[in-house]
Design a protein around this motif. Structure first.
Motif, PDB file in Angstrom:
ATOM      1  N   PRO A 115       0.767  -1.321   0.104  1.00 38.69           N
ATOM      2  CA  PRO A 115       0.100   0.095   0.097  1.00 38.69           C
ATOM      3  C   PRO A 115       0.826   1.189  -0.040  1.00 38.69           C
ATOM      4  CG  PRO A 115      -0.158  -1.124   2.161  1.00 38.69           C
ATOM      5  CD  PRO A 115       0.557  -2.004   1.130  1.00 38.69           C
ATOM      6  N   LEU A 116       1.939   1.208   0.569  1.00 41.77           N
ATOM      7  CA  LEU A 116       2.849   2.380   0.458  1.00 41.77           C
ATOM      8  C   LEU A 116       3.371   2.637  -0.675  1.00 41.77           C
ATOM      9  CD1 LEU A 116       4.948   1.821   3.714  1.00 41.77           C
ATOM     10  CD2 LEU A 116       2.958   3.398   3.596  1.00 41.77           C
ATOM     11  N   GLN A 117       3.950   1.524  -1.478  1.00 41.29           N
ATOM     12  CA  GLN A 117       4.205   1.694  -2.880  1.00 41.29           C
ATOM     13  C   GLN A 117       3.063   2.495  -3.708  1.00 41.29           C
ATOM     14  OE1 GLN A 117       4.873  -2.491  -3.577  1.00 41.29           O
ATOM     15  NE2 GLN A 117       7.089  -2.271  -3.238  1.00 41.29           N
ATOM     16  N   GLN A 118       1.949   1.770  -3.575  1.00 36.96           N
ATOM     17  CA  GLN A 118       0.878   2.303  -4.321  1.00 36.96           C
ATOM     18  C   GLN A 118       0.406   3.788  -4.370  1.00 36.96           C
ATOM     19  OE1 GLN A 118      -0.598   1.023  -7.109  1.00 36.96           O
ATOM     20  NE2 GLN A 118       0.793  -0.765  -6.598  1.00 36.96           N
ATOM     21  N   GLN A 119       0.616   4.249  -2.700  1.00 43.25           N
ATOM     22  CA  GLN A 119       0.525   5.749  -2.379  1.00 43.25           C
ATOM     23  C   GLN A 119       1.612   6.379  -3.033  1.00 43.25           C
ATOM     24  OE1 GLN A 119       0.750   6.190   1.953  1.00 43.25           O
ATOM     25  NE2 GLN A 119      -0.379   8.332   1.603  1.00 43.25           N
ATOM     26  N   ASP A 163       3.848  10.726  -6.109  1.00 45.62           N
ATOM     27  CA  ASP A 163       5.052  11.106  -7.072  1.00 45.62           C
ATOM     28  C   ASP A 163       5.411  10.054  -7.939  1.00 45.62           C
ATOM     29  OD1 ASP A 163       7.441  12.112  -7.877  1.00 45.62           O
ATOM     30  OD2 ASP A 163       8.289  12.371  -5.946  1.00 45.62           O
ATOM     31  N   PRO A 164       4.780   9.895  -9.049  1.00 52.53           N
ATOM     32  CA  PRO A 164       4.941   8.810 -10.203  1.00 52.53           C
ATOM     33  C   PRO A 164       6.346   9.079 -10.602  1.00 52.53           C
ATOM     34  CG  PRO A 164       3.429  10.459 -10.879  1.00 52.53           C
ATOM     35  CD  PRO A 164       3.607  10.782  -9.308  1.00 52.53           C
ATOM     36  N   VAL A 184      13.061   5.047  -7.797  1.00 55.13           N
ATOM     37  CA  VAL A 184      13.288   4.484  -6.179  1.00 55.13           C
ATOM     38  C   VAL A 184      13.277   2.918  -6.336  1.00 55.13           C
ATOM     39  CG1 VAL A 184      10.918   4.370  -5.660  1.00 55.13           C
ATOM     40  CG2 VAL A 184      12.962   4.843  -4.127  1.00 55.13           C
ATOM     41  N   ASP A 185      14.110   2.472  -5.366  1.00 52.55           N
ATOM     42  CA  ASP A 185      13.977   0.865  -5.320  1.00 52.55           C
ATOM     43  C   ASP A 185      12.724   0.821  -4.395  1.00 52.55           C
ATOM     44  OD1 ASP A 185      14.426  -1.662  -4.382  1.00 52.55           O
ATOM     45  OD2 ASP A 185      16.209  -1.381  -3.151  1.00 52.55           O
ATOM     46  N   ILE A 186      11.644   0.234  -5.039  1.00 50.91           N
ATOM     47  CA  ILE A 186      10.426   0.002  -4.264  1.00 50.91           C
ATOM     48  C   ILE A 186      10.427  -0.958  -3.359  1.00 50.91           C
ATOM     49  CG2 ILE A 186       9.289   1.031  -6.399  1.00 50.91           C
ATOM     50  CD1 ILE A 186       8.190  -1.705  -7.103  1.00 50.91           C
ATOM     51  N   GLU A 187      11.199  -1.833  -3.232  1.00 49.73           N
ATOM     52  CA  GLU A 187      11.402  -2.936  -2.236  1.00 49.73           C
ATOM     53  C   GLU A 187      12.252  -2.292  -0.750  1.00 49.73           C
ATOM     54  OE1 GLU A 187       9.693  -5.429  -2.475  1.00 49.73           O
ATOM     55  OE2 GLU A 187       9.097  -5.203  -4.702  1.00 49.73           O
ATOM     56  N   ASN A 188      12.518  -1.103  -0.883  1.00 49.97           N
ATOM     57  CA  ASN A 188      13.454  -0.402   0.308  1.00 49.97           C
ATOM     58  C   ASN A 188      12.191   0.293   0.991  1.00 49.97           C
ATOM     59  OD1 ASN A 188      15.127   1.217   2.009  1.00 49.97           O
ATOM     60  ND2 ASN A 188      16.516   0.775   0.500  1.00 49.97           N
ATOM     61  N   PRO A 189      11.852  -0.141   2.164  1.00 50.50           N
ATOM     62  CA  PRO A 189      10.844   0.532   2.988  1.00 50.50           C
ATOM     63  C   PRO A 189      11.172   2.002   3.397  1.00 50.50           C
ATOM     64  CG  PRO A 189      11.568  -1.118   4.052  1.00 50.50           C
ATOM     65  CD  PRO A 189      12.020  -1.293   3.053  1.00 50.50           C
ATOM     66  N   HIS A 190      12.605   2.196   3.723  1.00 48.32           N
ATOM     67  CA  HIS A 190      13.323   3.256   4.111  1.00 48.32           C
ATOM     68  C   HIS A 190      12.947   4.319   3.249  1.00 48.32           C
ATOM     69  CE1 HIS A 190      14.676   1.448   7.750  1.00 48.32           C
ATOM     70  NE2 HIS A 190      15.498   0.506   7.003  1.00 48.32           N
ATOM     71  N   ILE A 248       9.336   5.122   2.639  1.00 50.29           N
ATOM     72  CA  ILE A 248       8.342   5.905   3.936  1.00 50.29           C
ATOM     73  C   ILE A 248       9.123   7.419   3.849  1.00 50.29           C
ATOM     74  CG2 ILE A 248       8.500   6.191   6.158  1.00 50.29           C
ATOM     75  CD1 ILE A 248       8.052   2.929   6.278  1.00 50.29           C
ATOM     76  N   ARG A 249      10.329   7.592   3.434  1.00 47.31           N
ATOM     77  CA  ARG A 249      11.190   8.819   3.443  1.00 47.31           C
ATOM     78  C   ARG A 249      10.370   9.972   2.434  1.00 47.31           C
ATOM     79  NH1 ARG A 249      12.381  13.437   5.538  1.00 47.31           N
ATOM     80  NH2 ARG A 249      14.217  14.449   4.805  1.00 47.31           N
ATOM     81  N   ALA A 250      10.200   9.184   1.159  1.00 40.64           N
ATOM     82  CA  ALA A 250       9.410  10.026   0.263  1.00 40.64           C
ATOM     83  C   ALA A 250       7.938  10.285   0.549  1.00 40.64           C
ATOM     84  CB  ALA A 250       9.591   9.295  -1.124  1.00 40.64           C
ATOM     85  N   LEU A 251       7.284   9.379   1.102  1.00 43.84           N
ATOM     86  CA  LEU A 251       5.856   9.550   1.427  1.00 43.84           C
ATOM     87  C   LEU A 251       5.742  10.596   2.515  1.00 43.84           C
ATOM     88  CD1 LEU A 251       4.480   6.062   1.389  1.00 43.84           C
ATOM     89  CD2 LEU A 251       3.656   8.159  -0.165  1.00 43.84           C
ATOM     90  N   GLU A 252       6.515  10.730   3.584  1.00 42.02           N
ATOM     91  CA  GLU A 252       6.279  11.600   4.486  1.00 42.02           C
ATOM     92  C   GLU A 252       6.686  12.897   3.743  1.00 42.02           C
ATOM     93  OE1 GLU A 252       9.024  11.401   7.956  1.00 42.02           O
ATOM     94  OE2 GLU A 252      10.789  11.302   6.829  1.00 42.02           O
ATOM     95  N   ILE A 253       7.580  13.320   2.791  1.00 49.10           N
ATOM     96  CA  ILE A 253       7.924  14.633   2.435  1.00 49.10           C
ATOM     97  C   ILE A 253       6.616  14.812   1.449  1.00 49.10           C
ATOM     98  CG2 ILE A 253       9.393  15.558   0.729  1.00 49.10           C
ATOM     99  CD1 ILE A 253      10.517  15.378   3.573  1.00 49.10           C
ATOM    100  N   CYS A 254       6.120  13.924   0.730  1.00 50.87           N
ATOM    101  CA  CYS A 254       5.030  14.034  -0.181  1.00 50.87           C
ATOM    102  C   CYS A 254       3.809  14.723   0.649  1.00 50.87           C
ATOM    103  CB  CYS A 254       4.525  12.880  -0.811  1.00 50.87           C
ATOM    104  SG  CYS A 254       5.742  12.519  -2.170  1.00 50.87           S
ATOM    105  N   ILE A 255       3.322  13.948   1.663  1.00 49.40           N
ATOM    106  CA  ILE A 255       2.442  14.275   2.514  1.00 49.40           C
ATOM    107  C   ILE A 255       2.505  15.414   3.456  1.00 49.40           C
ATOM    108  CG2 ILE A 255       0.990  13.438   4.498  1.00 49.40           C
ATOM    109  CD1 ILE A 255       1.880  10.567   3.688  1.00 49.40           C
TER     110      ILE A 255
END
Length: 306
Positions: free
Chosen positions: A137-141, A146-147, A153-159, A162-169
């Protein structure tokens, strides 16, 4: 520009610490650690912190100087590491940096992109999603918000996700919009030395290291940290898998096999990251230390004369 930072990189378990210490002794200098998990004093066994003997063999900085309860970002590390280098370069012409955390290495050698401050609760919520629902779900978000960054990005790397998502949000803007701005130039030259081996050798060394960690008490160490498993520092291979074991989701044998598998995947990502730097001088993991020292001296002289 008569000062040189020798950055020793390579995949996990390849022998970076051994080479860094040999170089520090040869050049009578000190070592900056750029391993983002060896910063934390509660995580000793699972992060392969240098032994007491290794730490005594050459002065080290940024080893177990923080707690998992501290907020400590790559930006914080960059500022502190650059300040420490300025201090050390007053006494030394060459400093050694060693670590397998590509972003932390790059923060010192290249400088960072800078991002706005965001509410730390955003990361906590994203970590909870990762814990409860997994990374998909984080990958889809991220793909939605930010397509552009999602594609690279390495989509299997949770760090990274999450770092990208926290900036986007937190900023309301795509993470990619903050990338590749002007970065500060460094007042020293950089010689990057990479250690490599055939994939089978790297994987065997990783498997052996995990077995040693288990023998040294990794399971007990992880158990003392279970109650803090949502902390960012503990979203780390070697701990996440054992948390699943403690909670009855996996057997111990399966958790250990997953640690080995995920560490091998991590090593593959490390090499992909490090091989982007075309100026790296690569050496064999089993090369003679005397030959490597000679090669590095030759490269350092060339660097100063360029």
């Amino acid at each position: 520009m008569k000062k040189i930072l020798i950055s020793v990189i390579g995949p996990t378990a390849i022998g970076k610490t051994k080479l860094a210490i040999a170089l520090a002794q040869h050049f009578k200098t000190e070592i900056i650690s750029a391993d983002s998990r060896q910063f934390f004093k509660e995580m000793q066994i699972g992060t392969a912190v240098p032994s007491t003997e290794e730490l005594a063999a050459a002065p080290h900085h940024f080893i177990q100087h923080k707690s998992i309860f501290d907020t400590y970002s790559v930006g914080d590390f960059e500022k502190e590491a650059i300040h420490k280098l300025e201090e050390l370069f007053k006494q030394k012409d060459i400093i050694i940096m060693v670590g397998g955390s590509g972003l932390y290495v790059d923060s010192v050698t290249k400088g960072l992109d800078y991002f706005p401050a965001v509410d730390p609760k955003i990361r906590e919520e994203l970590n909870s999603v990762l814990e409860e629902k997994g990374i998909e779900p984080l990958q889809q978000q991220l793909k939605t918000l930010d397509p552009t960054y999602f594609k690279k990005v390495d989509i299997e790397n949770p760090h990274r996700i999450i770092r990208a998502l926290e900036i986007c949000i937190g900023s309301g803007k795509p993470y990619s919009s903050f990338l590749n701005k002007d970065k500060g130039n460094r007042p020293f030259k950089i010689l990057t030395v990479g250690i490599n081996a055939d994939r089978e050798i790297i994987y065997n060394r990783i498997n052996q290291r995990v077995d040693i960690m288990v023998e040294e008490g990794l399971v007990s160490e992880a158990k003392t940290l279970l109650q803090h498993k949502t902390l960012n520092a503990l979203q780390t291979v070697g701990y996440r898998e054992l948390f699943n074991y403690f909670e009855g989701e996996w057997t111990l044998d399966f958790a250990i096999s997953e640690i080995k598998k995920n560490t091998r995947r991590f090593a593959k990502r490390q090499l992909t990251w490090f091989k982007k730097n075309e100026n790296t001088v690569w050496v064999a993991f089993d090369g003679k230390i005397s030959d490597i020292k000679h090669l590095i001296e030759k490269q350092a002289t060339k660097l100063l004369n360029d």
